[in-house]
Design a protein around this motif. Structure first.
Motif, PDB file in Angstrom:
ATOM      1  N   LEU A   1      61.585  60.371  76.641  1.00 21.50           N
ATOM      2  CA  LEU A   1      60.172  60.643  76.392  1.00 21.50           C
ATOM      3  C   LEU A   1      59.302  59.505  76.905  1.00 21.50           C
ATOM      4  CD1 LEU A   1      57.822  62.199  75.003  1.00 21.50           C
ATOM      5  CD2 LEU A   1      58.429  60.967  72.894  1.00 21.50           C
TER       6      LEU A   1
ATOM      7  N   MET B   1      56.496  59.558  80.005  1.00 22.09           N
ATOM      8  CA  MET B   1      55.114  59.102  79.823  1.00 22.09           C
ATOM      9  C   MET B   1      54.762  58.044  80.862  1.00 22.09           C
ATOM     10  SD  MET B   1      53.238  56.302  78.622  1.00 22.09           S
ATOM     11  CE  MET B   1      54.427  55.389  77.630  1.00 22.09           C
TER      12      MET B   1
ATOM     13  N   GLN C   1      49.182  62.962  78.934  1.00 20.46           N
ATOM     14  CA  GLN C   1      49.194  61.921  77.907  1.00 20.46           C
ATOM     15  C   GLN C   1      48.771  62.449  76.540  1.00 20.46           C
ATOM     16  OE1 GLN C   1      50.416  58.752  78.774  1.00 20.46           O
ATOM     17  NE2 GLN C   1      50.875  59.861  80.657  1.00 20.46           N
ATOM     18  N   THR C   2      47.750  63.308  76.499  1.00 18.84           N
ATOM     19  CA  THR C   2      47.216  63.755  75.223  1.00 18.84           C
ATOM     20  C   THR C   2      47.076  65.281  75.209  1.00 18.84           C
ATOM     21  OG1 THR C   2      44.926  63.513  76.006  1.00 18.84           O
ATOM     22  CG2 THR C   2      45.921  61.614  74.909  1.00 18.84           C
TER      23      THR C   2
ATOM     24  N   TYR D   1      52.232  63.387  75.431  1.00 23.80           N
ATOM     25  CA  TYR D   1      53.214  62.365  75.068  1.00 23.80           C
ATOM     26  C   TYR D   1      52.823  61.611  73.794  1.00 23.80           C
ATOM     27  CZ  TYR D   1      54.826  63.002  79.886  1.00 23.80           C
ATOM     28  OH  TYR D   1      55.289  63.533  81.070  1.00 23.80           O
ATOM     29  N   TRP D   2      51.519  61.417  73.579  1.00 23.10           N
ATOM     30  CA  TRP D   2      51.043  60.582  72.477  1.00 23.10           C
ATOM     31  C   TRP D   2      50.583  61.439  71.304  1.00 23.10           C
ATOM     32  CZ3 TRP D   2      51.393  55.282  72.850  1.00 23.10           C
ATOM     33  CH2 TRP D   2      51.622  54.756  74.122  1.00 23.10           C
ATOM     34  N   ALA D   3      50.969  61.047  70.104  1.00 23.12           N
ATOM     35  CA  ALA D   3      50.496  61.727  68.903  1.00 23.12           C
ATOM     36  C   ALA D   3      48.991  61.533  68.763  1.00 23.12           C
ATOM     37  CB  ALA D   3      51.210  61.183  67.667  1.00 23.12           C
ATOM     38  N   GLU D   4      48.339  62.525  68.172  1.00 21.34           N
ATOM     39  CA  GLU D   4      46.885  62.464  68.026  1.00 21.34           C
ATOM     40  C   GLU D   4      46.446  61.222  67.250  1.00 21.34           C
ATOM     41  OE1 GLU D   4      43.228  65.235  66.237  1.00 21.34           O
ATOM     42  OE2 GLU D   4      45.270  66.036  66.409  1.00 21.34           O
TER      43      GLU D   4
ATOM     44  N   CYS E   1      58.833  56.794  68.165  1.00 21.04           N
ATOM     45  CA  CYS E   1      58.500  58.187  68.433  1.00 21.04           C
ATOM     46  C   CYS E   1      58.835  59.057  67.226  1.00 21.04           C
ATOM     47  CB  CYS E   1      59.266  58.685  69.656  1.00 21.04           C
ATOM     48  SG  CYS E   1      58.861  57.771  71.180  1.00 21.04           S
TER      49      CYS E   1
ATOM     50  N   SER F   1      58.809  64.306  68.860  1.00 21.31           N
ATOM     51  CA  SER F   1      58.716  64.373  70.326  1.00 21.31           C
ATOM     52  C   SER F   1      57.406  63.823  70.870  1.00 21.31           C
ATOM     53  CB  SER F   1      58.916  65.821  70.810  1.00 21.31           C
ATOM     54  OG  SER F   1      60.190  66.291  70.440  1.00 21.31           O
ATOM     55  N   GLN F   2      56.796  62.908  70.138  1.00 17.88           N
ATOM     56  CA  GLN F   2      55.600  62.214  70.626  1.00 17.88           C
ATOM     57  C   GLN F   2      55.684  60.728  70.254  1.00 17.88           C
ATOM     58  OE1 GLN F   2      52.418  64.716  68.818  1.00 17.88           O
ATOM     59  NE2 GLN F   2      51.760  65.075  70.927  1.00 17.88           N
TER      60      GLN F   2
END
Length: 327
Positions: A178, A182, A199-200, A205-208, A293, A296-297
């Motif tokens: 993962l 990214m 990315q968002t 890839y990134w959590a909010e 992580c 999955s983010q």
């Protein structure tokens, strides 16, 4: 080969003993160990040079030093450089009563942030790459060497899940997959919006509610818009041609991954950055990234950057400018 858990625990204990200066602590180092330490320390060749150039100055400058590990992970290096590595995020806390590489203490309590990658062979440390956050250390003493930045200067927190020291369970290979995906997409960005693919947003890839913990001079923030506003846009504006990902080490361990390059980035200084005008110089940047992580983010990211070395390439000695105590 010892179980990876044993390697991580043994390495962390060995480093703590080296900091404490026990009579046999040096046995954890190979006789020909090589340590690459961030500026101004540099390269240290051989056990004696490592003990005298890295560990002894820490003990001499700090009264009652205590090493606290927040992340200790390990694994086989996915990069061609190879090797079994243990990577750590630690804080060395104590009273700074002496002078540490030109930074004069005033007796107050400090917590020196340290990122480290250790290569292990035969139960001994044969190589290390270490970035001590000396910019943050000077800021703790009230001697900010760089302009105050929108990011919040804080003592880095441990992972929210409190499982960063020798984690158990999880799939380290999937975690590193993962992170690598990214990093691959992060390489390219839209010069108008500064955004990179994937990315968002849904499936990003990134959590909010991701948290990004930056080094001294940048500070920490949360959410990807916060990351953009407090670090990424300013960095890309100053270094628009930056190329990163030149890593000697990438490892995954459970829900964690760590990557590092020495240097990781090459770039040209095109616009002002942290008070330093752009002048077209070619620069390099040493980087360490640690990730946690979840679902999955990427949930958390701790980042060490060797800004003492970066600004030296710009012609500034930040320690000479702000290391002395006020009299």
């Amino acid at each position: 080969m010892p179980h990876p858990h044993d390697t991580r625990e043994r390495t962390a204990a060995a480093v703590a003993a080296l900091v404490a200066g026990g009579p046999d602590a040096g046995d954890a180092l190979a006789a020909d160990a090589v340590f690459h330490v961030g500026a101004p320390v540099g390269r240290l060749d051989g056990r004696d040079a490592v003990l005298e150039g890295w560990f002894a100055p820490l003990r001499a400058a700090l009264t009652a030093p205590r090493l606290r590990d927040d992340i200790v992970i390990g694994g086989e290096n996915r990069r061609d450089y190879g090797g079994e590595w243990v990577a750590c995020v630690s804080h060395l806390a104590g009273l700074l009563t002496g002078t540490l590489w030109g930074i004069e203490g005033d007796g107050r309590y400090v917590s020196l942030r340290i990122g480290a990658f250790y290569r292990i062979e035969g139960a001994r440390i044969v190589e290390a790459r270490i970035i001590p956050d000396l910019v943050d250390l000077m800021a703790q003493l009230g001697r900010h060497p760089l302009p105050l930045h929108p990011g919040r200067e804080i003592r880095w927190p441990a992972p929210m899940t409190h499982d960063g020291v020798c984690p158990t369970g999880g799939n380290g290979a999937a975690t590193l997959d993962l992170v690598e995906a990214m990093l691959g997409d992060l390489t390219a960005y839209d010069p108008e919006t500064f955004q990179s693919a994937g990315q968002t947003g849904p499936g990003g890839y990134w959590a909010e509610d991701m948290c990004w913990y930056g080094p001294g001079g940048i500070g920490s923030t949360t959410t990807y818009p916060g990351f953009d506003a407090h670090h990424r846009v300013a960095f890309l504006t100053a270094f628009p041609d930056r190329v990163g990902g030149n890593h000697y080490c990438r490892i995954g361990d459970g829900a964690y991954a760590a990557v590092s390059g020495w240097p990781s980035m090459t770039m040209t200084h095109r616009a002002p950055y942290l008070g330093q005008p752009g002048d077209g110089r070619a620069l390099t940047l040493r980087v360490m990234d640690f990730y946690r992580c979840a679902d999955s983010q990427i949930a958390e990211n701790w980042v060490l950057l060797d800004y003492i070395d970066l600004f030296a390439q710009m012609g500034r000695d930040l320690i000479a400018e702000r290391g002395a105590a006020r009299r």
